[in-house]
Design an enzyme around this catalytic site. Structure first.
Site, PDB file in Angstrom:
ATOM      1  N   TYR A   1      -2.462   0.311  10.107  1.00 33.23           N
ATOM      2  CA  TYR A   1      -2.472  -0.208   8.738  1.00 33.23           C
ATOM      3  C   TYR A   1      -1.126   0.021   8.057  1.00 33.23           C
ATOM      4  O   TYR A   1      -0.591  -0.882   7.397  1.00 33.23           O
ATOM      5  CB  TYR A   1      -3.585   0.467   7.951  1.00 33.23           C
ATOM      6  CG  TYR A   1      -3.713  -0.018   6.524  1.00 33.23           C
ATOM      7  CD1 TYR A   1      -4.235  -1.281   6.238  1.00 33.23           C
ATOM      8  CD2 TYR A   1      -3.314   0.789   5.457  1.00 33.23           C
ATOM      9  CE1 TYR A   1      -4.351  -1.721   4.929  1.00 33.23           C
ATOM     10  CE2 TYR A   1      -3.438   0.351   4.143  1.00 33.23           C
ATOM     11  CZ  TYR A   1      -3.959  -0.906   3.892  1.00 33.23           C
ATOM     12  OH  TYR A   1      -4.072  -1.339   2.589  1.00 33.23           O
TER      13      TYR A   1
ATOM     14  N   SER B   1       0.838  -1.197   0.000  1.00 33.78           N
ATOM     15  CA  SER B   1       0.000   0.000   0.000  1.00 33.78           C
ATOM     16  C   SER B   1       0.871   1.244   0.000  1.00 33.78           C
ATOM     17  O   SER B   1       1.927   1.278   0.649  1.00 33.78           O
ATOM     18  CB  SER B   1      -0.911   0.031   1.224  1.00 33.78           C
ATOM     19  OG  SER B   1      -1.578   1.281   1.329  1.00 33.78           O
TER      20      SER B   1
END
Length: 246
Positions: free
Chosen positions: A155, A141
């Site tokens: 995250y 990501s």
């Protein structure tokens, strides 16, 4: 000649979003493809149908990536059904966003189980079945590289871990001719992060190109790494982020 003709691929979390786009692109390139899904059986069946419509074999396997036994069983079942495994794409993930104080043990454990432990477990299981020239490709990501909003600590941490895992896998599996790489998407138009969402204009503005990616653009890079043309790329993090980290 399709560049993945005769190959077998497994895509975790392959029923929607980037995972579905990857599964379909690998099938277009000639691979037989298995996908895992956690809940949405109908969407997984739709992906299977679209793969089979291309003349390839397909299989949908229900498996919660947070359950290491279920995930290992899914890898083994895919390999048994198709006679081996050439490509593993670690795509499944969870995105829990919120302030540091609100992230308790349940949120921490779930994020690490799905985003960190699962790719390692799947890679360990897949390596037992992989032939010479196998590929392990994980989906990272952009916020693992650049956390532009508050609430991303958990995250971001989980996705950053994949870079270290990828480098370690590359060294360990390289003598067998197996490569390991990390694809790092930028903002991508999916159900969980739509290009017409409430913060989409701001998010797109963080990229150099000023737009979201289509999932097919991420899948194209995965397909390149999975094929023979990507055979000398390993241990790398490949950014497909529209200049998000530029």
């Amino acid at each position: 000649m399709k560049r993945l003709e005769g190959n077998v691929a497994l895509v975790t979390g392959g029923s929607r979003g980037i995972g579905a786009a990857v599964a379909l692109r690998l099938a277009e390139e000639g691979a037989d493809v298995a996908v895992t899904y956690e809940k949405d059986e109908a969407r997984a069946a739709e992906v299977v149908g679209r793969i089979e419509a291309q003349g390839r074999r397909a299989l949908a396997l229900r498996a919660d990536s947070g359950d290491p036994d279920a995930l290992t069983a899914a890898v083994d079942e895919a390999a048994a059904a198709f006679g081996g495994l050439d490509v593993l794409v670690n795509n499944a993930g969870v995105f829990l966003l919120g302030p540091l104080e609100g992230m308790g043990p349940a949120e921490i454990d779930r994020t690490l189980a799905v985003n960190v432990r699962a790719p390692f477990v799947a890679a360990r299981a897949a390596a037992r079945h992989m032939r010479e020239g196998g590929r392990i490709i994980s989906i990272g990501s952009n916020v693992g590289e650049r956390a532009v909003f508050p609430g991303l600590a958990l995250y971001s941490m989980s996705k950053t871990a994949l870079a270290g895992m990828t480098r370690g896998l590359a060294r360990e599996l390289g003598p067998r001719g197996i490569t390991a790489n990390l694809v790092v998407p930028g903002p991508t138009d999916t159900d969980t992060n739509p290009a017409d969402g409430p913060n989409a204009e701001t998010i797109a503005g963080f990229t150099a190109l000023g737009r979201f990616a289509d999932p097919a653009e991420i899948a194209a890079t995965v397909a390149h790494l999975a094929g023979a043309d990507g055979g000398y790329i390993t241990g790398a993090s490949v950014h497909v982020d529209g200049g998000f980290t530029a």
